[in-house]
Design a protein around this motif. Structure first.
Motif, PDB file in Angstrom:
ATOM      1  N   ASP A 166       0.849  -1.183   0.000  1.00 46.80           N
ATOM      2  CA  ASP A 166       0.000   0.000   0.000  1.00 46.80           C
ATOM      3  C   ASP A 166       0.892   1.244   0.000  1.00 46.80           C
ATOM      4  O   ASP A 166       1.537   1.547   1.007  1.00 46.80           O
ATOM      5  CB  ASP A 166      -0.891  -0.040   1.244  1.00 46.80           C
ATOM      6  CG  ASP A 166      -1.853   1.120   1.349  1.00 46.80           C
ATOM      7  OD1 ASP A 166      -1.495   2.254   0.964  1.00 46.80           O
ATOM      8  OD2 ASP A 166      -2.970   0.895   1.838  1.00 46.80           O
ATOM      9  N   GLU A 167       0.920   1.939  -1.129  1.00 45.75           N
ATOM     10  CA  GLU A 167       1.835   3.086  -1.248  1.00 45.75           C
ATOM     11  C   GLU A 167       1.488   4.224  -0.299  1.00 45.75           C
ATOM     12  O   GLU A 167       2.379   4.963   0.128  1.00 45.75           O
ATOM     13  CB  GLU A 167       1.926   3.574  -2.687  1.00 45.75           C
ATOM     14  CG  GLU A 167       0.655   4.149  -3.239  1.00 45.75           C
ATOM     15  CD  GLU A 167       0.728   4.405  -4.730  1.00 45.75           C
ATOM     16  OE1 GLU A 167       0.523   5.569  -5.117  1.00 45.75           O
ATOM     17  OE2 GLU A 167       0.980   3.480  -5.500  1.00 45.75           O
ATOM     18  N   THR A 168       0.209   4.386   0.054  1.00 46.83           N
ATOM     19  CA  THR A 168      -0.169   5.452   1.001  1.00 46.83           C
ATOM     20  C   THR A 168       0.406   5.159   2.379  1.00 46.83           C
ATOM     21  O   THR A 168       0.979   6.047   3.028  1.00 46.83           O
ATOM     22  CB  THR A 168      -1.702   5.592   1.069  1.00 46.83           C
ATOM     23  OG1 THR A 168      -2.182   5.888  -0.247  1.00 46.83           O
ATOM     24  CG2 THR A 168      -2.119   6.704   2.018  1.00 46.83           C
ATOM     25  N   LYS A 169       0.280   3.910   2.819  1.00 52.71           N
ATOM     26  CA  LYS A 169       0.887   3.522   4.096  1.00 52.71           C
ATOM     27  C   LYS A 169       2.405   3.603   3.999  1.00 52.71           C
ATOM     28  O   LYS A 169       3.084   3.987   4.951  1.00 52.71           O
ATOM     29  CB  LYS A 169       0.449   2.114   4.488  1.00 52.71           C
ATOM     30  CG  LYS A 169      -0.999   2.035   4.904  1.00 52.71           C
ATOM     31  CD  LYS A 169      -1.390   0.622   5.272  1.00 52.71           C
ATOM     32  CE  LYS A 169      -2.871   0.568   5.652  1.00 52.71           C
ATOM     33  NZ  LYS A 169      -3.295  -0.811   5.938  1.00 52.71           N
ATOM     34  N   GLY A 170       2.936   3.250   2.833  1.00 51.22           N
ATOM     35  CA  GLY A 170       4.377   3.318   2.614  1.00 51.22           C
ATOM     36  C   GLY A 170       4.925   4.728   2.721  1.00 51.22           C
ATOM     37  O   GLY A 170       6.015   4.942   3.238  1.00 51.22           O
TER      38      GLY A 170
ATOM     39  N   GLY B 167      20.492  14.300   2.646  1.00 52.33           N
ATOM     40  CA  GLY B 167      20.542  14.558   4.080  1.00 52.33           C
ATOM     41  C   GLY B 167      21.679  13.731   4.653  1.00 52.33           C
ATOM     42  O   GLY B 167      22.727  13.574   4.031  1.00 52.33           O
ATOM     43  N   VAL B 168      21.431  13.162   5.819  1.00 53.52           N
ATOM     44  CA  VAL B 168      22.385  12.221   6.396  1.00 53.52           C
ATOM     45  C   VAL B 168      22.544  11.046   5.429  1.00 53.52           C
ATOM     46  O   VAL B 168      23.617  10.487   5.268  1.00 53.52           O
ATOM     47  CB  VAL B 168      21.916  11.737   7.788  1.00 53.52           C
ATOM     48  CG1 VAL B 168      22.796  10.635   8.322  1.00 53.52           C
ATOM     49  CG2 VAL B 168      21.868  12.911   8.756  1.00 53.52           C
ATOM     50  N   GLY B 169      21.450  10.713   4.745  1.00 54.38           N
ATOM     51  CA  GLY B 169      21.450   9.699   3.687  1.00 54.38           C
ATOM     52  C   GLY B 169      21.133  10.359   2.355  1.00 54.38           C
ATOM     53  O   GLY B 169      20.694  11.503   2.300  1.00 54.38           O
ATOM     54  N   PRO B 170      21.313   9.627   1.263  1.00 50.43           N
ATOM     55  CA  PRO B 170      21.048  10.201  -0.060  1.00 50.43           C
ATOM     56  C   PRO B 170      19.560  10.400  -0.323  1.00 50.43           C
ATOM     57  O   PRO B 170      18.716   9.741   0.287  1.00 50.43           O
ATOM     58  CB  PRO B 170      21.620   9.157  -1.017  1.00 50.43           C
ATOM     59  CG  PRO B 170      21.509   7.875  -0.270  1.00 50.43           C
ATOM     60  CD  PRO B 170      21.762   8.238   1.176  1.00 50.43           C
ATOM     61  N   ASN B 171      19.243  11.303  -1.233  1.00 50.18           N
ATOM     62  CA  ASN B 171      17.872  11.489  -1.693  1.00 50.18           C
ATOM     63  C   ASN B 171      17.409  10.175  -2.323  1.00 50.18           C
ATOM     64  O   ASN B 171      18.132   9.569  -3.113  1.00 50.18           O
ATOM     65  CB  ASN B 171      17.822  12.623  -2.719  1.00 50.18           C
ATOM     66  CG  ASN B 171      16.418  12.917  -3.191  1.00 50.18           C
ATOM     67  OD1 ASN B 171      15.626  12.029  -3.459  1.00 50.18           O
ATOM     68  ND2 ASN B 171      16.111  14.188  -3.308  1.00 50.18           N
ATOM     69  N   LEU B 172      16.202   9.731  -1.976  1.00 45.09           N
ATOM     70  CA  LEU B 172      15.701   8.449  -2.470  1.00 45.09           C
ATOM     71  C   LEU B 172      14.748   8.574  -3.652  1.00 45.09           C
ATOM     72  O   LEU B 172      14.239   7.562  -4.132  1.00 45.09           O
ATOM     73  CB  LEU B 172      15.041   7.678  -1.328  1.00 45.09           C
ATOM     74  CG  LEU B 172      15.985   7.262  -0.200  1.00 45.09           C
ATOM     75  CD1 LEU B 172      15.230   6.483   0.875  1.00 45.09           C
ATOM     76  CD2 LEU B 172      17.169   6.462  -0.721  1.00 45.09           C
ATOM     77  N   PHE B 173      14.537   9.782  -4.162  1.00 46.40           N
ATOM     78  CA  PHE B 173      13.689   9.920  -5.346  1.00 46.40           C
ATOM     79  C   PHE B 173      14.366   9.185  -6.501  1.00 46.40           C
ATOM     80  O   PHE B 173      15.539   9.392  -6.784  1.00 46.40           O
ATOM     81  CB  PHE B 173      13.476  11.393  -5.711  1.00 46.40           C
ATOM     82  CG  PHE B 173      12.462  11.577  -6.808  1.00 46.40           C
ATOM     83  CD1 PHE B 173      11.122  11.715  -6.510  1.00 46.40           C
ATOM     84  CD2 PHE B 173      12.853  11.565  -8.139  1.00 46.40           C
ATOM     85  CE1 PHE B 173      10.183  11.855  -7.516  1.00 46.40           C
ATOM     86  CE2 PHE B 173      11.925  11.706  -9.161  1.00 46.40           C
ATOM     87  CZ  PHE B 173      10.574  11.856  -8.841  1.00 46.40           C
TER      88      PHE B 173
ATOM     89  N   TYR C 194       5.705   2.566  -2.107  1.00 48.58           N
ATOM     90  CA  TYR C 194       5.829   4.031  -2.166  1.00 48.58           C
ATOM     91  C   TYR C 194       7.080   4.431  -2.954  1.00 48.58           C
ATOM     92  O   TYR C 194       7.023   5.288  -3.848  1.00 48.58           O
ATOM     93  CB  TYR C 194       5.852   4.630  -0.768  1.00 48.58           C
ATOM     94  CG  TYR C 194       6.225   6.080  -0.755  1.00 48.58           C
ATOM     95  CD1 TYR C 194       5.402   7.032  -1.356  1.00 48.58           C
ATOM     96  CD2 TYR C 194       7.398   6.519  -0.172  1.00 48.58           C
ATOM     97  CE1 TYR C 194       5.749   8.377  -1.380  1.00 48.58           C
ATOM     98  CE2 TYR C 194       7.750   7.862  -0.181  1.00 48.58           C
ATOM     99  CZ  TYR C 194       6.912   8.783  -0.789  1.00 48.58           C
ATOM    100  OH  TYR C 194       7.269  10.116  -0.807  1.00 48.58           O
ATOM    101  N   LEU C 195       8.214   3.806  -2.662  1.00 56.64           N
ATOM    102  CA  LEU C 195       9.452   4.150  -3.356  1.00 56.64           C
ATOM    103  C   LEU C 195       9.313   3.939  -4.869  1.00 56.64           C
ATOM    104  O   LEU C 195       9.888   4.700  -5.654  1.00 56.64           O
ATOM    105  CB  LEU C 195      10.629   3.330  -2.806  1.00 56.64           C
ATOM    106  CG  LEU C 195      11.025   3.614  -1.359  1.00 56.64           C
ATOM    107  CD1 LEU C 195      12.120   2.657  -0.913  1.00 56.64           C
ATOM    108  CD2 LEU C 195      11.451   5.060  -1.156  1.00 56.64           C
ATOM    109  N   GLU C 196       8.535   2.941  -5.275  1.00 52.48           N
ATOM    110  CA  GLU C 196       8.333   2.687  -6.702  1.00 52.48           C
ATOM    111  C   GLU C 196       7.592   3.839  -7.396  1.00 52.48           C
ATOM    112  O   GLU C 196       7.717   4.004  -8.609  1.00 52.48           O
ATOM    113  CB  GLU C 196       7.547   1.384  -6.912  1.00 52.48           C
ATOM    114  CG  GLU C 196       8.355   0.154  -6.606  1.00 52.48           C
ATOM    115  CD  GLU C 196       7.566  -1.131  -6.817  1.00 52.48           C
ATOM    116  OE1 GLU C 196       8.118  -2.040  -7.466  1.00 52.48           O
ATOM    117  OE2 GLU C 196       6.413  -1.231  -6.363  1.00 52.48           O
ATOM    118  N   THR C 197       6.843   4.624  -6.632  1.00 52.59           N
ATOM    119  CA  THR C 197       6.107   5.752  -7.232  1.00 52.59           C
ATOM    120  C   THR C 197       7.007   6.960  -7.476  1.00 52.59           C
ATOM    121  O   THR C 197       6.611   7.884  -8.196  1.00 52.59           O
ATOM    122  CB  THR C 197       4.914   6.214  -6.361  1.00 52.59           C
ATOM    123  OG1 THR C 197       5.397   6.851  -5.169  1.00 52.59           O
ATOM    124  CG2 THR C 197       3.995   5.042  -6.016  1.00 52.59           C
ATOM    125  N   LEU C 198       8.167   6.980  -6.887  1.00 51.01           N
ATOM    126  CA  LEU C 198       9.055   8.142  -6.937  1.00 51.01           C
ATOM    127  C   LEU C 198       9.916   8.101  -8.200  1.00 51.01           C
ATOM    128  O   LEU C 198      11.102   7.808  -8.176  1.00 51.01           O
ATOM    129  CB  LEU C 198       9.951   8.196  -5.690  1.00 51.01           C
ATOM    130  CG  LEU C 198       9.219   8.235  -4.349  1.00 51.01           C
ATOM    131  CD1 LEU C 198      10.211   8.256  -3.209  1.00 51.01           C
ATOM    132  CD2 LEU C 198       8.264   9.408  -4.273  1.00 51.01           C
TER     133      LEU C 198
END
Length: 107
Positions: free
Chosen positions: A7-11, A32-38, A102-106
């Motif tokens: 569920d991408e909304t929950k994700g 940020g502390v980690g890389p951008n995940l887009f 969710y990450l797949e939508t980015l």
């Protein structure tokens, strides 16, 4: 284990609460502390411009797919020994699947 979709909304909520302290999810957003995940799904590990990756991450040769993100998010240190992400992982399958959806939508 094995990614089954989620569920991408929950994700998105999980991303904000579990990873938002270290990662940005916006197109063109800063590291940020980690890389951008887009755009992480389909990207080669260790290639976000301006982020100082560990040698393990840079040299891994991993192209991020939903399936290997599932394995990585379960236990980052086991999947990629020597990476510098200070995160124990997400053990609940459903939570990982939602986050990955969710990450797949980015894109």
């Amino acid at each position: 284990m094995g990614y089954k979709g989620g569920d991408e909304t929950k994700g998105k909520k999980l991303a904000q609460t579990r990873a938002g302290q270290c990662h940005n999810f916006a197109s063109g957003g800063p590291n940020g502390v980690g890389p951008n995940l887009f755009g992480i799904v389909g990207r080669t590990s260790g290639t976000v411009p301006g982020f100082a990756y560990s040698k393990a991450n840079q040299d891994s040769g991993v192209t991020w797919t939903a399936e290997n993100l599932d394995e990585y998010i379960t236990n980052p240190k086991k999947f990629m020994p020597g990476n510098k992400m200070a995160f124990a992982g997400i053990k609940k399958d459903k939570d990982r699947y939602d986050l990955i959806s969710y990450l797949e939508t980015l894109q």
